[in-house]
Design an enzyme around this catalytic site. Structure first.
Site: not given
Length: 181
Positions: A25, A59, A125, A128, A151, A160
């Site tokens: 990120r 995050k 972004h 990524r 994640h 994905y």
């Protein structure tokens, strides 16, 4: 574009390479320090992020170790050859004063370069997302991709999975029922 006296153009290009090949990120990239890079182990330790100019946790609040592709390692090696701001506590992507780059300015430079190259609209972004899609398409397992991208939930990473060709998945299904004796 020409290289500026502080190397902003060069540094911006290397920032895009590292972000794209490591799936970071923008805030994680901006908070990256030289001590976070394990060149022999081909990994980055991601423990911080910068948001609105303030350094804090990632995050997810978790520390993760991200494998880095050779392309990202080469970009980091090139940055490590600069004359200043290469001590362990220095920011990898530093401004002329050694402070972290500004995220908004980084996004603007990225957008200008993208437009100049004639590429379709892609957000920072999206670098990524592209990495996540490419890893899945190449057969990297979902849990490894989840771990690398940081994640906290597997369903976030599973978006994905659509990039994996159906015939490849069908072959894997067939192999699961094949007699191995």
């Amino acid at each position: 574009m020409t290289r500026t006296s502080c190397g902003r153009t060069h540094q911006s290009a290397e920032a895009v390479r590292v972000a794209a090949y490591a799936g970071l990120r923008l805030g994680e990239l901006l908070a990256l320090r030289w001590r976070d890079i394990d060149m022999p182990g081909a990994a980055l330790t991601i423990s911080r992020a910068i948001s609105a100019g303030i350094e804090g946790p990632t995050k997810s609040g978790e520390v993760r170790r991200v494998p880095i592709a050779d392309q990202a390692r080469l970009a980091l090696r090139r940055l490590g050859q600069r004359a200043d701001y290469t001590a362990p506590d220095d920011f990898v992507f530093a401004n002329a004063l050694g402070r972290p780059l500004d995220g908004s300015a980084s996004r603007r430079r990225y957008k200008r370069a993208r437009v100049a190259a004639g590429l379709r609209p892609l957000r920072w972004h999206d670098l990524r997302h592209t990495l996540g899609s490419l890893l899945i398409a190449r057969g990297v397992d979902l849990v490894s991709v989840q771990d690398a991208l940081g994640h906290s939930q597997l369903p976030t990473t599973s978006r994905y999975f659509h990039t994996r060709p159906a015939n490849e998945r069908a072959a894997a299904f067939t192999a699961a029922f094949t007699d191995r004796s």
